[in-house]
Design a protein around this motif. Structure first.
Motif, mmCIF file in Angstrom:
data_model
loop_
_atom_site.group_PDB
_atom_site.id
_atom_site.type_symbol
_atom_site.label_atom_id
_atom_site.label_comp_id
_atom_site.label_asym_id
_atom_site.label_seq_id
_atom_site.Cartn_x
_atom_site.Cartn_y
_atom_site.Cartn_z
ATOM 1 N N VAL A 26 79.040 88.424 48.828
ATOM 2 C CA VAL A 26 78.720 89.466 47.813
ATOM 3 C C VAL A 26 78.099 88.682 46.799
ATOM 4 O O VAL A 26 77.116 89.298 45.950
ATOM 5 N N ALA A 28 75.823 87.047 44.131
ATOM 6 C CA ALA A 28 74.276 87.399 43.944
ATOM 7 C C ALA A 28 73.407 86.203 43.827
ATOM 8 O O ALA A 28 72.232 86.309 44.035
ATOM 9 N N SER A 107 80.119 91.166 40.009
ATOM 10 C CA SER A 107 79.254 91.546 41.176
ATOM 11 C C SER A 107 80.330 92.008 42.468
ATOM 12 O O SER A 107 79.830 92.947 43.095
ATOM 13 N N ASN A 111 79.652 95.861 43.683
ATOM 14 C CA ASN A 111 79.232 95.935 45.137
ATOM 15 C C ASN A 111 79.616 97.351 45.708
ATOM 16 O O ASN A 111 81.082 97.587 46.002
ATOM 17 N N LYS A 112 78.884 98.084 46.409
ATOM 18 C CA LYS A 112 79.553 99.564 47.004
ATOM 19 C C LYS A 112 80.126 99.168 48.369
ATOM 20 O O LYS A 112 80.812 99.840 48.861
ATOM 21 N N ASP A 113 79.956 97.951 48.935
ATOM 22 C CA ASP A 113 80.581 97.841 50.107
ATOM 23 C C ASP A 113 81.711 97.140 49.929
ATOM 24 O O ASP A 113 82.540 96.861 50.988
#
Length: 166
Positions: A26, A28, A107, A111-113
């Motif tokens: 994840v 960045a 981050s 994060n959508k996941d």
């Protein structure tokens, strides 16, 4: 180390609850990947120590990221030998990692996941002064809530305020 502890360690490194994404996946940028790697290295070292002391008590569960954030805030107030020892434990160099850990936390939360939420707070006794630069760093980088409380009055325990915030 028995299978139960190995499986528990493997689950700890995965910070995501919705997927199998790790902080390393994840992150960045390179500084966040370095921070995630240091959190993971700390997690394995600390888990080995916990497993030794709790082996006969059953399963072992803890949050490496939460410990890293809490101790990272403490690290920002450390100096000299204490700072050097904390850097060794965290597998980091002498530069401040507050911003990088804070960016990694943001981050993960964005994060959508990944389903991830982190809340940081510091409650200190009103009789102790707090360094303004420490307060600025922990509020800005760790998104910490900092409160000066009176712990001396047993009738007016700050427990309810702290538990209510959590």
């Amino acid at each position: 180390m028995n299978t139960k502890h190995i499986l528990s360690m493997a689950l700890m490194v995965c910070l995501a609850t919705a997927t199998q994404a790790t902080a390393l996946e994840v992150a960045a940028d390179e500084s966040q990947k370095t921070a995630a790697a240091s959190v993971n290295a700390f997690a394995f070292d600390f888990h080995r120590q916990l497993a030794k002391t709790t082996a006969s008590k059953g399963n072992l569960t803890w949050s490496p990221f939460s410990y890293a954030m809490a101790l990272g805030m403490c690290r920002e107030g450390a100096a000299g030998t204490t700072l050097a020892e904390m850097d060794k434990v965290f597998h980091v160099g002498p530069e401040s990692h507050a911003k990088v850990l804070g960016d990694l936390m943001r981050s993960l939360e964005a994060n959508k996941d990944v389903s991830f939420r982190c809340a940081n707070g510091i409650w200190f006794a009103s009789r102790f002064p707090l360094d303004p630069s420490f307060q600025k760093t922990t509020e800005a980088d760790f998104l910490a809530r900092i409160r000066n409380l009176d712990f001396s009055d047993p009738e007016k325990s700050p427990r309810d305020e702290i538990n209510g915030w959590v």
